[in-house]
Design an enzyme around this catalytic site. Structure first.
Site, mmCIF file in Angstrom:
data_model
loop_
_atom_site.group_PDB
_atom_site.id
_atom_site.type_symbol
_atom_site.label_atom_id
_atom_site.label_comp_id
_atom_site.label_asym_id
_atom_site.label_seq_id
_atom_site.Cartn_x
_atom_site.Cartn_y
_atom_site.Cartn_z
ATOM 1 C CE LYS A 46 -4.393 -1.756 1.368
ATOM 2 N NZ LYS A 46 -5.612 -1.667 2.122
ATOM 3 C CE LYS B 255 -6.450 -7.597 -1.200
ATOM 4 N NZ LYS B 255 -7.295 -7.525 -0.060
ATOM 5 C CE LYS C 106 -13.656 -2.878 1.211
ATOM 6 N NZ LYS C 106 -12.522 -2.810 2.127
HETATM 7 N N1 AQP Z 1 -9.958 -10.616 -3.030
HETATM 8 C C1 AQP Z 1 -10.313 -11.160 -1.865
HETATM 9 N N2 AQP Z 1 -10.566 -12.480 -1.786
HETATM 10 C C2 AQP Z 1 -10.949 -13.045 -0.616
HETATM 11 N N3 AQP Z 1 -11.101 -12.345 0.533
HETATM 12 C C3 AQP Z 1 -10.878 -11.017 0.483
HETATM 13 N N4 AQP Z 1 -10.937 -10.045 1.420
HETATM 14 C C4 AQP Z 1 -10.609 -8.863 0.860
HETATM 15 N N5 AQP Z 1 -10.310 -9.030 -0.435
HETATM 16 C C5 AQP Z 1 -10.470 -10.359 -0.700
HETATM 17 C C6 AQP Z 1 -11.336 -10.272 2.806
HETATM 18 O O1 AQP Z 1 -12.399 -9.370 3.109
HETATM 19 C C7 AQP Z 1 -12.294 -8.994 4.474
HETATM 20 C C8 AQP Z 1 -12.419 -7.507 4.621
HETATM 21 O O2 AQP Z 1 -11.370 -6.847 3.978
HETATM 22 P P1 AQP Z 1 -11.124 -5.306 4.294
HETATM 23 O O3 AQP Z 1 -12.233 -4.501 3.795
HETATM 24 O O4 AQP Z 1 -10.821 -5.111 5.722
HETATM 25 O O5 AQP Z 1 -9.808 -4.933 3.572
HETATM 26 P P2 AQP Z 1 -8.898 -5.615 2.576
HETATM 27 O O6 AQP Z 1 -8.551 -6.999 2.977
HETATM 28 O O7 AQP Z 1 -7.732 -4.708 2.427
HETATM 29 O O8 AQP Z 1 -9.835 -5.646 1.309
HETATM 30 P P3 AQP Z 1 -9.675 -4.825 -0.017
HETATM 31 O O9 AQP Z 1 -10.854 -5.014 -0.843
HETATM 32 O O10 AQP Z 1 -8.369 -5.143 -0.645
HETATM 33 O O11 AQP Z 1 -9.718 -3.334 0.474
HETATM 34 P P4 AQP Z 1 -8.699 -2.187 0.190
HETATM 35 O O12 AQP Z 1 -8.502 -2.171 -1.285
HETATM 36 O O13 AQP Z 1 -9.413 -0.975 0.721
HETATM 37 O O14 AQP Z 1 -7.471 -2.516 0.937
HETATM 38 C C9 AQP Z 1 -10.988 -9.548 5.015
HETATM 39 O O15 AQP Z 1 -11.262 -10.722 5.763
HETATM 40 C C10 AQP Z 1 -10.227 -9.900 3.784
HETATM 41 O O16 AQP Z 1 -9.351 -10.977 3.992
#
Ligand code: AQP
Length: 332
Positions: free
Chosen positions: A111, A194, A197
């Site tokens: 990040k 992956k 968001k």
């Molecule tokens: N691509 C994914 N596949 C499976 N699980 C996923 N999770 C996130 N992306 C995937 C799981 O969703 C939960 C919540 O995630 P989060 O919102 O706390 O943040 P994150 O893991 O950082 O998800 P993002 O979408 O990648 O958000 P950004 O881009 O804002 O950082 C967690 O249990 C995560 O494992």
């Protein structure tokens, strides 16, 4: 008693990865665990946020939890910033977390990228706040997607460091629960990244608020290769985009990848994508409709979050007070 804690950031709209990798599993786990689900809004501050958008996204994530099947009476559902013990415990734990442990966190490296020196301290300290979230409730299990495994291991290390330092058996070491077929859903545009968001391309993900037409269009445009579906899951290893679509289909229909291939081997992706659109829309449309219904009554969402915060506070404040006693902070 086994207790679950997990959360999602209200950074933007939730997507299919959040649903299949985490949320869907939470719904199944409510029957057999004491469950606490949090909208981790303080974590969202590690990246720039617009105040009104953050407020709306916080309600939207709560709405997504409920629409997907989390029962806010049976479980505790609340927003992180409503329980101050998270921040206080985070400071205490940060004083037991060697910098070398945090330096290993790959999510910070990804990040912060090339802008490491201008990245905010909160982004670096994120995993310590996550440890505080979990340990404030003495959670024994944490259902997450695979991307959060390293942070969970750090939470365990920090809990162990605290227990050893004060020679107590105070914090349980939380176990990650990485469940289901789709533990790491990949981008629709690039099978090596992956689904996230924060990906700048909206085409890379299926949002939980996408309508049927948008879902169909994104799946039709998803990157694939020219070959038909193979006969065995082993043959997907060198085909990350194909593997991802088969995994998603399997997760949506409660089948292993091999079961999907047993039925679909030899099909062209144009045909398979049509079937995938059907199952994705069938699964997501009712959840999206319920989210929209709930979002029309923000006062009711706030009321549910407030009720959840009172219940969460009762547990977390007790843990915090006990931790302060162990440390030797004066109680007045
Ligand atoms: N691509 C994914 N596949 C499976 N699980 C996923 N999770 C996130 N992306 C995937 C799981 O969703 C939960 C919540 O995630 P989060 O919102 O706390 O943040 P994150 O893991 O950082 O998800 P993002 O979408 O990648 O958000 P950004 O881009 O804002 O950082 C967690 O249990 C995560 O494992």
């Amino acid at each position: 008693m086994n207790r679950i804690f997990s959360g999602m950031q209200p950074t933007r709209q939730l997507h299919l990865g959040n649903y299949l990798g985490a949320l869907r599993n939470w719904v199944a786990l409510q029957a057999s665990y004491d469950c606490i689900f949090c909208v981790v809004d303080l974590h969202a501050l590690t990246l720039p946020q617009e105040p009104e958008v953050l407020r709306s996204n916080t309600r939207e994530v709560a709405a997504a939890y409920i629409a997907a099947g989390i029962d806010p009476q049976r479980c505790i559902l609340f927003a992180q910033s409503h329980v101050s013990a998270h921040s206080e415990l985070s400071w205490i734990l940060s004083c037991h977390a060697p910098i070398g442990w945090l330096n290993r966190m790959t999510q910070f490296k990804e990040k912060a990228g090339k802008h490491r020196d201008s990245a905010v301290l909160g982004l670096y300290a994120y995993p310590v706040l996550m440890a505080a979230d979990i340990l404030a409730y003495k959670a024994t299990h944490v259902p997450v997607g695979e991307d959060q495994k390293q942070h969970l291991e750090l939470s365990r290390d920090i809990a162990g460091a605290f227990n050893r330092h004060y020679d107590v058996d105070f914090f349980p070491l939380p176990e990650p629960q990485i469940l289901g077929e789709a533990t790491r859903v990949m981008s629709l545009r690039d099978g090596s990244k992956k689904m996230s968001k924060s990906d700048i391309s909206d085409q890379s993900r299926i949002n939980m608020t996408d309508d049927a037409e948008t879902i169909a269009q994104k799946i039709r445009k998803a990157k694939t290769d020219p070959d038909p579906l193979p006969e065995t899951a082993d043959d997907l290893v060198a085909r990350p985009e194909a593997d991802n679509l088969v995994t998603i289909y399997g997760a949506l229909t409660d089948q292993s990848r091999q079961q999907v291939l047993d039925a679909q081997a030899g099909a062209q992706f144009s045909t398979f994508k049509t079937a995938l659109v059907d199952v994705a829309v069938a699964k997501l449309a009712p959840i999206t409709a319920e989210m929209n219904r709930l979002m029309n009554d923000p006062a009711e969402i706030d009321r549910l979050l407030s009720h959840g915060a009172d219940r969460a506070e009762a547990i977390a404040a007790k843990t915090l007070a006990e931790a302060k006693d162990i440390i030797g902070l004066l109680r007045i």
